[in-house]
Design an enzyme around this catalytic site. Structure first.
Site: not given
Length: 758
Positions: A550, A437-439, A431-432, A434-435
């Site tokens: 954040d 990890g991965t989803v 799904l995406g 980021g800083g």
């Protein structure tokens, strides 16, 4: 050797006499008798020690081998001098500590930033920098670094120069002088300091590299990346391996002295460079050679790989070694040094051997599969236990205990469940990224849609973020915060399982042209109100106040009904009830970061308010928080948004489609509320509770028909006049004169609407 030391040795002899000669690894002593041998997870072997009479006293009672076991945030912290200790090896005569990264930063005009870090020199006389395990490194595009110390009691210095003209010149993994310089460290270097300096105060490279760095680091822990030109300022300390020795004399002289420390079954080894010696267990022995009876015999016969006996021989252990004796009906051929069958027994035993062999083969064939699967299952269990500890399982239990929570409040998923749910982490399910990890998108066995967050592989610093997010989410129960279903710690990297939010991020809906046209003002105001309500809950109503740290549009998810869900709590912090601010390393996303927090490193709830102000500005303008595609004066949305309001240019920056569908007065009110959130000083900003209440009021007004607006305004005016506490926001949006609107901070009816979101 003092009287106390002699008593300790005699006591130790009594203890050893009751221990078997052949010992396993777990029986090897580490510290002196009756002395603590651990500080947290770190084993502290003698000659190091934690308390008086438990470490080796140096000349004139000096304390070079003293390890101080402090306590930071409830976690034991072993230190030697000012430096954190992460590993001690008596076998290699080495210790790993965290040493300072010398950071040299400048403002854009070339003025040096004040260096709040104290430069700490490594002056302990027993230590030298390991020349085989470390490198001296300089990072920066306008940087030269000094390494200073003593070698053979003579001053030594080395310099490393790293320069570049642009970030595109830098090559990841290369440290040959372009953005990164790396040199070897000579043998026997002591009393070292490192220092970073600039050639031109970073004036010509400031946009992408405002700081230079100088440090020594364990070679296998460093692989240069261009991102370090900015991010290394967050790494105040780095791992360094030191060699240590005993005393200042070589073995020949040390053996004849009363304070000679090498124990039984050990050998004295001279330092390869400079003075001093260290101890090593003899072959066939293992343990701590610095204890009188620390080196104990190992039973080579227990593990086949530890001996070379053949199938016709049996292994017999003896002190420091073993013998291979021929089995029954065999004898040793002296010339060939192999076991051969006895002549008398050879023929008569052949039939028996064949029968036994066939029977054994059948047994092996029948039992092989059972043994194989049993061993494989045992190995899998041990691997899962290893991953559980590696992924912070013990730390999670400790922190849950500190916060008086139970891990049973969330489900513990198995590896098999989550592999099946994500089709073995198939790329099509991503799904995406980021800083942190991965989803992945996943489907559980009961057809529940979930989002599964997988931390970065091999990045131990992310374990803290993972555990932190787990702890924070167990404190939250709010409909506008993404719900945590559970976690899995049995895999190579930890996993968190959330509810699946179907409609993507708010950032996509604002900045994707095809989606932004569908994002009406009613939806935007609803999203802002729900997000503010969730943040107000975190600050004011959670069991322990939480600062998100954040807040940004990519961390606000939307479902099919455009209901907002605040997500990604990896950087969040729990605030003790007796504190209003936290001193932390600055962390967040550029464009959303609170300027006051960036300057002081003091995190408060008002830092989230600032970030939320940027989110409101994005909702109003459709612009990104930070974009280098815009002119320099407009790159930072927060600055340009506030300037536009002050200069009577609000209508010029608002999103076209919302200007046409809503009264400009309401847009001005929301814009001025965002302006208040973006105040440079935290004390000038409203609280999230006040922001949420005001947005709820505006949303209710927006829902009312034109005929009911006046009636509601009167009721609202009555509610506002009845409050005991309020805050003011200057309205300066292009009207002929500035006015001041007083917003109710705790009006019962409006606040009830906000708090109903729990």
């Amino acid at each position: 050797m003092g009287f106390h030391r002699i008593l300790v040795q005699l006591t130790w002899v009594g203890v050893i006499s009751s221990v078997m000669v052949a010992a396993t690894d777990t029986q090897f002593p580490s510290a002196l008798p009756n002395c603590p041998d651990r500080c947290g997870e770190l084993e502290i072997p003698y000659p190091f020690g934690l308390t008086e009479d438990c470490y080796l006293n140096g000349t004139n009672g000096s304390t070079e081998f003293l390890i101080a076991c402090g306590n930071k945030f409830g976690i034991p912290e072993p230190k030697i001098g000012d430096f954190l200790v992460t590993n001690i090896s008596v076998q290699e005569g080495q210790i790993e500590i965290m040493m300072d990264n010398d950071i040299d930063c400048y403002y854009k005009n070339g003025t040096p930033q004040s260096n709040v870090m104290r430069k700490r020199s490594l002056t302990n006389p027993i230590f030298t920098i390991s020349h085989t395990k470390n490198k001296f490194v300089s990072v920066g595009c306008d940087t030269y670094a000094y390494l200073k110390g003593f070698r053979n009691d003579k001053r030594f210095s080395s310099v490393c120069l790293s320069v570049c003209d642009s970030k595109s010149d830098v090559v990841n993994g290369s440290c040959s002088g372009i953005g990164c310089c790396q040199t070897n460290i000579p043998e026997g270097l002591k009393n070292i300091t490192v220092e970073a300096n600039s050639l031109s105060n970073h004036e010509f490279v400031w946009e992408f590299n405002p700081c230079g760095y100088a440090f020594i680091i364990r070679e296998d822990k460093f692989n240069f990346s261009s991102a370090y030109l900015n991010t290394l300022r967050n790494n105040k300390t780095l791992p360094v391996v030191l060699d240590w020795t005993i005393d200042s004399e070589k073995c020949d002289l040390a053996r004849n002295k009363s304070d000679y420390i090498c124990g039984g079954n050990s050998t004295c080894v001279n330092s390869t460079y400079g003075s001093g010696y260290r101890c090593k267990c003899n072959d066939g022995y293992r343990g701590n050679p610095y204890l009188d009876h620390g080196c104990q015999d190992i039973d080579e016969c227990k593990v086949k790989d530890n001996n070379n006996c053949t199938s016709k021989q049996k292994c017999v252990n003896k002190p420091g070694s073993y013998d291979c004796l021929c089995i029954e009906a065999y004898h040793m051929d002296v010339s060939e040094r192999v076991c051969v069958p006895d002549r008398s027994a050879g023929q008569s035993s052949l039939a028996i051997y064949l029968a036994v062999g066939l029977f054994s083969l059948l047994v092996l064939l029948l039992g092989y599969s059972w043994i194989y699967w049993g061993l494989k299952r045992r190995k899998l269990i041990k691997l899962k236990e290893k991953f559980f500890q590696q992924n912070g399982g013990l730390l999670l239990k400790q922190r849950l205990s500190n916060h008086q929570m139970s891990v049973e409040t969330t489900k513990i998923f198995t590896t098999e469940e989550l592999k099946k749910a994500t089709n073995n982490c198939n790329e099509s399910r991503v799904l995406g990224q980021g800083g942190y990890g991965t989803v992945y998108k996943g489907v559980l066995s009961d057809n529940t849609m979930v989002a599964i967050k997988k931390s970065k592989i091999g990045d131990q610093s992310q374990i803290e973020q993972f555990i932190n997010e787990m702890i924070v989410l167990t404190q939250i129960n709010h409909r506008n915060v993404v719900k945590l279903f559970g976690c899995c710690l049995e895999t190579e990297v930890p996993l968190l399982v959330y509810e699946f939010i179907t409609n993507g991020t708010l950032s996509n809906h604002i900045h994707d042209k095809s989606l932004s046209s569908l994002l009406s003002w009613e939806k935007r105001l609803k999203i802002a109100t729900e997000t503010a309500g969730a943040l107000a809950y975190l600050h004011s109503s959670a069991s322990m106040p939480i600062i998100h740290r954040d807040v940004k549009t990519t961390n606000i998810l939307l479902d099919d009904n455009y209901t907002a869900k605040v997500a990604d709590f990896g950087a969040s912090r729990l605030v003790p009830l007796d504190q209003t601010q936290l001193n932390t390393l600055v962390q967040g996303t550029l464009g959303y970061l609170d300027p006051e927090y960036m300057q002081t490193s003091q995190l408060t709830e008002k830092s989230d308010v600032y970030s939320f102000g940027v989110v409101m500005a994005e909702l109003l303008t459709g612009k990104k928080a930070l974009s280098f595609d815009r002119p320099e004066i407009d790159r930072n949305l927060a600055i340009s948004f506030v300037s536009a309001i002050k200069e009577d240019r609000l209508l010029q920056i608002l999103e076209d489609n919302i200007v046409n569908e809503v009264k400009i007065e309401q847009l001005k009110e929301v814009a001025n509320l965002a302006k208040g959130c973006l105040s440079l000083r935290g004390e000038d900003r409203p609280s999230m509770k006040e922001v949420a209440a005001e947005l709820e009021r505006l949303r209710i007004m927006e829902k009312h028909s034109l005929g009911n607006i006046d009636v509601y305004a009167k009721k609202t005016e009555h509610l506002l006049s009845a409050t005991s506490h309020s805050f003011n926001v200057d309205v300066d949006i292009g009207c002929s004169a500035s006015t001041t609107v007083e917003y109710d901070s705790i009006g019962d009816q409006v606040l009830k609407s906000v708090e109903d979101g729990r």
